[in-house]
Design an enzyme around this catalytic site. Structure first.
Site: not given
Ligand code: IPE
Ligand code: MG
Length: 218
Positions: A2, A19, A113
């Site tokens: 996140d 992303h 892994l």
């Molecule tokens: C990545 O972070 C989570 C995914 C769904 C790929 P976010 O997109 O939730 O980033 P924030 O929470 O808005 O900062």
């Molecule tokens: Mg998020």
């Protein structure tokens, strides 16, 4: 994983840049996990609820998944990684489904892994699909045990997580393995996913090693 969006925003960049950076970070974290002796690592990449995001963002995420599964294919194989995906893949594009199938098959005999990617994964959806399968197999209700359910989940071939790490300061499960985390330890960090590194992973492991796990016993 996140915090990609906030990481990008802090830099005045679009969320999709976060992303892309977050995706690039995954390879290093796999490496670090293996260095620390971790045998199973799962990343929560896309939830069954993430479809609610704007379609541009969803499309970018899907492109990043396809790129990751194909661009890192050879590297993951050469590192002896065993790759699996969990989640309802029927809703994913044919390209992504094929890339997953190839990676799972090509890595199936690998002994390094155990790396699992949760894409279009939701714990409630996983349990719902498991129940459907159990019923369609005609299992006698009296014969259904916890093991029956465990064996019908997407995670049937991997152990329950010892530790769940959530980044970016959020402290909730968000539909991640509600069945499997019944006795997992949780670690929360303010670090945003693209900044997650060996130090953060070590901090999480140190915290985990100080916990006393009784699994409901004394
Ligand atoms: C990545 O972070 C989570 C995914 C769904 C790929 P976010 O997109 O939730 O980033 P924030 O929470 O808005 O900062
Ligand atoms: Mg998020």
């Amino acid at each position: 994983m996140d915090g990609n969006g906030r990481w990008a925003k802090k830099r005045g960049m679009p969320r999709t840049f976060g992303h892309a950076q977050g995706s690039e970070n995954v390879e290093m974290v796999c490496e670090d996990a293996w260095t620390l002796g971790i045998k199973y690592l799962t990343v929560y990449a896309f939830s069954t609820e993430n479809w609610k995001r704007p379609s541009d963002e969803v499309n970018t995420l899907m492109e990043l998944f396809l790129d990751y599964l194909t661009d890192y294919h050879d590297k993951m194989i050469s590192k002896n990684m065993r790759v699996r995906c969990i989640g309802d893949r029927t809703a994913l594009s044919e390209d992504i489904q094929n890339a997953i199938a190839v990676l799972e098959s090509d890595s199936s005999a690998n002994t390094g892994l155990n790396f699992t990617i949760a894409i279009n994964y939701g714990g409630r959806d996983e349990i719902t699909r498991a129940v459907r399968n159990i019923v369609s197999e005609g299992v006698d209700p009296a014969d259904i045990t916890e093991e029956t359910i465990t064996a019908h989940l997407d995670t049937a071939s991997i152990p329950d997580p010892d530790l769940v790490i959530r980044t970016s300061g959020e402290e909730r499960l968000s539909n991640f393995m509600p069945w499997q985390t019944a006795y997992s330890e949780f670690y929360y960090t303010d670090v945003l996913w693209p900044d997650f590194d060996m130090e953060t992973l070590k901090d999480a492991c140190r915290s985990f090693s100080r916990r006393s796990r009784r699994h409901g016993g004394l």
